[in-house]
Scaffold this motif. Structure first.
Motif, mmCIF file in Angstrom:
data_model
loop_
_atom_site.group_PDB
_atom_site.id
_atom_site.type_symbol
_atom_site.label_atom_id
_atom_site.label_comp_id
_atom_site.label_asym_id
_atom_site.label_seq_id
_atom_site.Cartn_x
_atom_site.Cartn_y
_atom_site.Cartn_z
ATOM 1 N N CYS A 354 0.794 -1.240 0.000
ATOM 2 C CA CYS A 354 0.000 0.000 0.000
ATOM 3 C C CYS A 354 0.824 1.287 0.000
ATOM 4 O O CYS A 354 0.568 2.200 0.810
ATOM 5 C CB CYS A 354 -0.962 0.033 1.191
ATOM 6 N N PRO A 355 1.801 1.453 -0.879
ATOM 7 C CA PRO A 355 2.557 2.719 -0.881
ATOM 8 C C PRO A 355 1.693 3.880 -1.362
ATOM 9 O O PRO A 355 0.841 3.729 -2.239
ATOM 10 C CB PRO A 355 3.699 2.439 -1.856
ATOM 11 N N ALA A 356 1.925 5.038 -0.772
ATOM 12 C CA ALA A 356 1.212 6.266 -1.161
ATOM 13 C C ALA A 356 2.207 7.415 -1.090
ATOM 14 O O ALA A 356 2.728 7.727 -0.015
ATOM 15 C CB ALA A 356 0.028 6.522 -0.245
ATOM 16 N N TRP A 357 2.467 8.052 -2.223
ATOM 17 C CA TRP A 357 3.469 9.115 -2.318
ATOM 18 C C TRP A 357 2.847 10.438 -1.892
ATOM 19 O O TRP A 357 1.797 10.828 -2.374
ATOM 20 C CB TRP A 357 3.983 9.234 -3.746
ATOM 21 N N SER A 358 3.514 11.143 -0.988
ATOM 22 C CA SER A 358 3.012 12.418 -0.497
ATOM 23 C C SER A 358 2.945 13.452 -1.619
ATOM 24 O O SER A 358 3.820 13.499 -2.480
ATOM 25 C CB SER A 358 3.925 12.953 0.608
ATOM 26 N N PRO A 359 1.912 14.314 -1.612
ATOM 27 C CA PRO A 359 1.848 15.399 -2.607
ATOM 28 C C PRO A 359 3.047 16.339 -2.548
ATOM 29 O O PRO A 359 3.359 17.008 -3.533
ATOM 30 C CB PRO A 359 0.556 16.137 -2.244
ATOM 31 N N ARG A 360 3.709 16.399 -1.413
ATOM 32 C CA ARG A 360 4.909 17.227 -1.284
ATOM 33 C C ARG A 360 6.140 16.539 -1.863
ATOM 34 O O ARG A 360 7.177 17.177 -2.060
ATOM 35 C CB ARG A 360 5.155 17.567 0.182
ATOM 36 N N GLY A 361 6.057 15.226 -2.054
ATOM 37 C CA GLY A 361 7.158 14.462 -2.635
ATOM 38 C C GLY A 361 8.206 13.998 -1.659
ATOM 39 O O GLY A 361 9.149 13.306 -2.041
ATOM 40 N N ASP A 362 8.068 14.357 -0.368
ATOM 41 C CA ASP A 362 9.143 14.074 0.581
ATOM 42 C C ASP A 362 9.013 12.736 1.293
ATOM 43 O O ASP A 362 9.990 12.214 1.817
ATOM 44 C CB ASP A 362 9.229 15.197 1.613
ATOM 45 N N PRO A 393 -2.676 -2.107 19.480
ATOM 46 C CA PRO A 393 -3.384 -3.260 18.922
ATOM 47 C C PRO A 393 -4.148 -2.906 17.648
ATOM 48 O O PRO A 393 -4.456 -1.740 17.388
ATOM 49 C CB PRO A 393 -4.344 -3.651 20.043
ATOM 50 N N GLY A 394 -4.464 -3.945 16.874
ATOM 51 C CA GLY A 394 -5.246 -3.753 15.662
ATOM 52 C C GLY A 394 -4.381 -3.487 14.446
ATOM 53 O O GLY A 394 -3.173 -3.255 14.541
ATOM 54 N N ASN A 395 -5.024 -3.519 13.293
ATOM 55 C CA ASN A 395 -4.354 -3.238 12.027
ATOM 56 C C ASN A 395 -4.542 -1.779 11.631
ATOM 57 O O ASN A 395 -5.605 -1.193 11.873
ATOM 58 C CB ASN A 395 -4.914 -4.131 10.919
ATOM 59 N N TYR A 396 -3.528 -1.216 10.999
ATOM 60 C CA TYR A 396 -3.562 0.137 10.437
ATOM 61 C C TYR A 396 -3.153 -0.006 8.976
ATOM 62 O O TYR A 396 -2.006 -0.362 8.684
ATOM 63 C CB TYR A 396 -2.600 1.061 11.171
ATOM 64 N N GLU A 397 -4.066 0.302 8.048
ATOM 65 C CA GLU A 397 -3.822 -0.007 6.643
ATOM 66 C C GLU A 397 -4.301 1.104 5.715
ATOM 67 O O GLU A 397 -4.964 2.047 6.134
ATOM 68 C CB GLU A 397 -4.536 -1.310 6.268
ATOM 69 N N ASP A 398 -3.966 0.958 4.438
ATOM 70 C CA ASP A 398 -4.472 1.800 3.347
ATOM 71 C C ASP A 398 -4.230 3.294 3.559
ATOM 72 O O ASP A 398 -5.162 4.103 3.464
ATOM 73 C CB ASP A 398 -5.972 1.568 3.142
ATOM 74 N N PRO A 399 -3.012 3.745 3.826
ATOM 75 C CA PRO A 399 -2.793 5.195 4.010
ATOM 76 C C PRO A 399 -3.055 5.969 2.728
ATOM 77 O O PRO A 399 -2.723 5.522 1.627
ATOM 78 C CB PRO A 399 -1.323 5.275 4.424
ATOM 79 N N THR A 400 -3.652 7.146 2.869
ATOM 80 C CA THR A 400 -3.905 8.039 1.738
ATOM 81 C C THR A 400 -3.682 9.470 2.198
ATOM 82 O O THR A 400 -4.080 9.841 3.307
ATOM 83 C CB THR A 400 -5.331 7.838 1.190
ATOM 84 N N TRP A 401 -3.048 10.288 1.378
ATOM 85 C CA TRP A 401 -2.615 11.626 1.770
ATOM 86 C C TRP A 401 -3.688 12.676 1.513
ATOM 87 O O TRP A 401 -4.406 12.620 0.509
ATOM 88 C CB TRP A 401 -1.374 12.027 0.978
ATOM 89 N N SER A 402 -3.743 13.666 2.393
ATOM 90 C CA SER A 402 -4.498 14.874 2.105
ATOM 91 C C SER A 402 -3.765 15.649 1.016
ATOM 92 O O SER A 402 -2.554 15.488 0.837
ATOM 93 C CB SER A 402 -4.634 15.741 3.363
ATOM 94 N N PRO A 403 -4.456 16.507 0.246
ATOM 95 C CA PRO A 403 -3.794 17.196 -0.869
ATOM 96 C C PRO A 403 -2.689 18.156 -0.460
ATOM 97 O O PRO A 403 -1.860 18.526 -1.292
ATOM 98 C CB PRO A 403 -4.947 17.931 -1.565
#
Length: 450
Positions: A354-362, A393-403
């Motif tokens: 689940c990679p998600a590239w930041s809008p800032r690119g950093d 505890p628990g799973n943390y998944e599917d990261p998505t960036w704010s604009p």
């Protein structure tokens, strides 16, 4: 941007620099220099104290107008609090000598705030004309006792929430130099009806509404660059085809329906127009293909016996983050847009997706299986820095960036069933968005919506 508040913030941040904290000042040489104050990534910096007065009306307010005024105030205040930048002072906590009964204030009225410890003040005024809501806000510098910014808004009465979000966006821009994200939405998959459907929800957790209601399996929503359409994968015709839906008209159409998987488009616009990379099935493996929007041909950019999935385009359009099992287990990689110069980024854990590239690119956010559950990590595009954002505890998944690159939305089971949450990019200020019956997964954050 107003100078006294800039100077006050610069003084505060310089004090923190002496203690080893980070300062970022940009455009300092401009006539109206902008100071970028990121209290989200620097939580040690005290939130900016700002007062928000009750909105008034140039005419006698009826019951309906009073309710709209209260609702606008509530949303503006809530937005500013949720941003993490502000400590909001509401009218009940105003200094006794600084009560406000109108939107336009003169210097003598601003003098009443001297010694209050509050740096800025927001006032507002509106009126209802037939079915139209006409309003404005004014931002004052309480350090130099002067007017800074005023903006007028007009829309349908039913659009009061959108107007409130726009006011909060402008306030954030005036203080930080960057626009707020209060006008954005988060798409996600929910199963509260017993079927997996696509839903939308506002940044503040309000205004939930369904996008699909086809009683099929609908997954992996993705936004177009203009925010007017959502793409998603659906089994409506028994094959995982890629669909697009126009959010204004509700028109739905199939855009990729090759045999096998059609999913996870990622977008970029250059001088040649809009381009899209998506996952398609090839030789019983998933591979990444490049296509121009509106064209039917697709050029493979990966090949071989390994699988390639979850593409995420870099903001400059030169690279792609993706997942591949070419070394045995799924790992996060980066490659050039032509499929060359592949570099592995993830080495912690044996399952990273689940990679998600930041809008800032950093930064690139991704999920890593740690001790039997998934957590969210950040890595720099060169892989030199890695940070774990979520614990417990628990799973943390599917990261998505704010604009704006200041926040991440994600799904988590930390409170039981899967729900959508938002956090700052240092893992703090976590708050739950979805509370309905059933589970919520696969969040996708919209671009700015005007």
């Amino acid at each position: 941007m107003f100078y006294s508040l800039q100077n006050l913030w610069i003084k505060r941040i310089l004090e923190f620099i002496l203690l080893g904290f980070f300062l970022a000042v940009m455009d300092a040489g401009c006539v109206e220099g902008k100071v970028y104050l990121d209290t989200i990534t620097n939580p040690e910096l005290a939130p900016f104290p700002i007062a928000v007065a009750d909105f008034t009306s140039p005419q006698k307010m009826g019951g309906g107008e009073q309710e709209i005024a209260r609702n606008i105030n509530r949303v503006v205040v809530n937005d500013l609090v949720l941003s993490g930048f502000f400590r909001v002072i509401e009218p009940k906590d105003f200094p006794p000598q600084a009560q406000i009964s109108r939107s336009f204030l003169d210097r003598s009225e601003l003098e009443a705030w001297s010694g209050s410890g509050v740096d800025a003040l927001v006032t507002g005024s509106f009126r209802v004309v037939e079915n139209s809501l006409i309003g404005s806000f004014r931002l004052y510098d309480l350090v130099e006792k002067k007017f800074i910014k005023g903006t007028r808004y007009e829309g349908r009465v039913s659009e009061w929430r959108r107007i409130a979000h726009r006011i909060a966006n402008e306030i954030v821009f005036q203080i930080t130099g960057e626009k707020g994200v209060f006008d954005t939405k988060i798409a996600f998959v929910g199963n509260q009806t017993g079927n997996k459907e696509i839903y939308l929800i506002d940044f503040d957790g309000e205004n939930l509404r369904p996008v699909t209601q086809n009683k099929s399996i609908n997954i992996l929503p993705r936004w177009t660059l203009d925010g007017k359409r959502l793409l998603y994968t659906s089994y409506m015709k028994r094959n995982p085809d890629l669909y697009a839906i126009d959010l204004e008209s509700g028109k739905n159409y199939r855009i990729s329906y090759r045999n096998g998987l059609n999913a996870c488009p990622t977008w970029f616009r250059d001088s040649e127009g809009e381009k899209m990379i998506l996952m398609l099935k090839r030789d019983n493996r998933s591979h990444l293909f490049l296509t121009k929007v509106g064209e039917t041909s697709a050029i493979p950019i990966t090949s071989g016996s390994a699988s390639y999935a979850s593409p995420s385009w870099s903001p400059d359009g030169r690279q792609i983050a993706f997942v591949s099992d070419q070394t045995g287990s799924p790992q996060v990689y980066v490659m050039d847009i032509n499929g060359k110069n592949i570099r592995r980024l993830s080495y912690q854990g044996n399952y990273n997706v689940c990679p998600a590239w930041s809008p800032r690119g950093d930064w690139i956010a991704y999920c890593s299986r740690q001790g039997g559950s998934f957590k969210i990590f950040l890595t720099t595009p060169d892989g030199e820095q890695v940070r774990q954002l979520t614990q417990g505890p628990g799973n943390y998944e599917d990261p998505t960036w704010s604009p704006d690159g200041r926040y991440l939305a994600f799904s988590s089971t930390k409170e039981g069933g899967a729900a959508i949450y938002v956090m700052s990019i240092n893992g703090t200020y976590q708050r739950r968005l979805t509370t309905f019956r059933g589970e919520a997964t696969n969040p996708a954050w919209s671009p700015h919506l005007e």
